[in-house]
Design an enzyme around this catalytic site. Structure first.
Site, PDB file in Angstrom:
ATOM      1  N   ARG A 186       0.818  -1.223   0.000  1.00  0.00           N
ATOM      2  CA  ARG A 186       0.000   0.000   0.000  1.00  0.00           C
ATOM      3  C   ARG A 186       0.846   1.265   0.000  1.00  0.00           C
ATOM      4  NH1 ARG A 186      -2.833  -3.509   3.412  1.00  0.00           N
ATOM      5  NH2 ARG A 186      -1.945  -2.426   5.171  1.00  0.00           N
TER       6      ARG A 186
ATOM      7  N   GLU B 254       4.703  -8.961  15.433  1.00  0.00           N
ATOM      8  CA  GLU B 254       4.008  -9.452  16.619  1.00  0.00           C
ATOM      9  C   GLU B 254       3.925 -10.984  16.611  1.00  0.00           C
ATOM     10  OE1 GLU B 254      -0.550  -9.247  18.221  1.00  0.00           O
ATOM     11  OE2 GLU B 254       0.292  -7.465  17.284  1.00  0.00           O
TER      12      GLU B 254
END
Length: 174
Positions: free
Chosen positions: A61, A98
């Site tokens: 993006r 994460e």
């Protein structure tokens, strides 16, 4: 105000990509060419064009506004891609996520020593990806002249991770 226009078009998708996450979907902006033009004009104001010698966009993006911004600035666009996607000799930076780790790459020959590069991505969260992008570009010899994001999630404090490297700008803050 441009920030309010952008926020009114961005769609929030609850529990994506996992429960508890409220995803900010910027793709509806692409259906609004007049708004996209306003966004690009404001980005030009924010990034001080005389200081930018290239724009590096983070896959994928970051390409959506990074490439048009580079075109408007009249500077090269450097794609930072996921590992294994570029065909020529690359440099790689691996960073923690994460849930594991990821790697980004760039063509080693795309950076000139000392070239002033602006890093652009769609969203700033914790700053891990943008910090890895900066490290990769610095490894290639670039000077990071700034970070630019369409959206910043202030509560995740990503700017705190990036400001020791270079200034951080965004159009929309949540």
């Amino acid at each position: 105000m441009l920030e309010q226009k952008i926020k009114s078009v961005i769609k929030e998708v609850p529990d994506f990509p996992k429960p508890g996450i409220s995803f900010k979907d910027i793709t509806p902006l692409l259906l609004e060419p007049t708004l996209v033009e306003e966004i690009l004009e404001e980005m030009m104001v924010q990034v001080h064009p005389q200081q930018v010698e290239a724009v590096a966009g983070v896959e994928s993006r970051g390409f959506l506004f990074g490439l048009p911004l580079a075109i408007k600035l009249g500077v090269p666009f450097i794609p930072l891609r996921k590992a294994g996607k570029l065909p020529r000799a690359t440099l790689r930076e691996t960073y923690a996520l994460e849930y594991g780790e990821a790697s980004i790459e760039l063509h080693a020959e795309d950076i000139s020593p000392g070239q002033r590069v602006l890093i652009h991505d769609d969203l700033l969260a914790t700053g891990g990806t943008a910090k890895a992008a900066a490290s990769l570009l610095q490894k290639a010899g670039a000077e990071i002249c700034g970070f630019h994001f369409l959206v910043s999630l202030l509560f995740l404090s990503g700017a705190d991770v990036l400001t020791p490297i270079a200034g951080v700008k965004q159009l929309v803050a949540y």
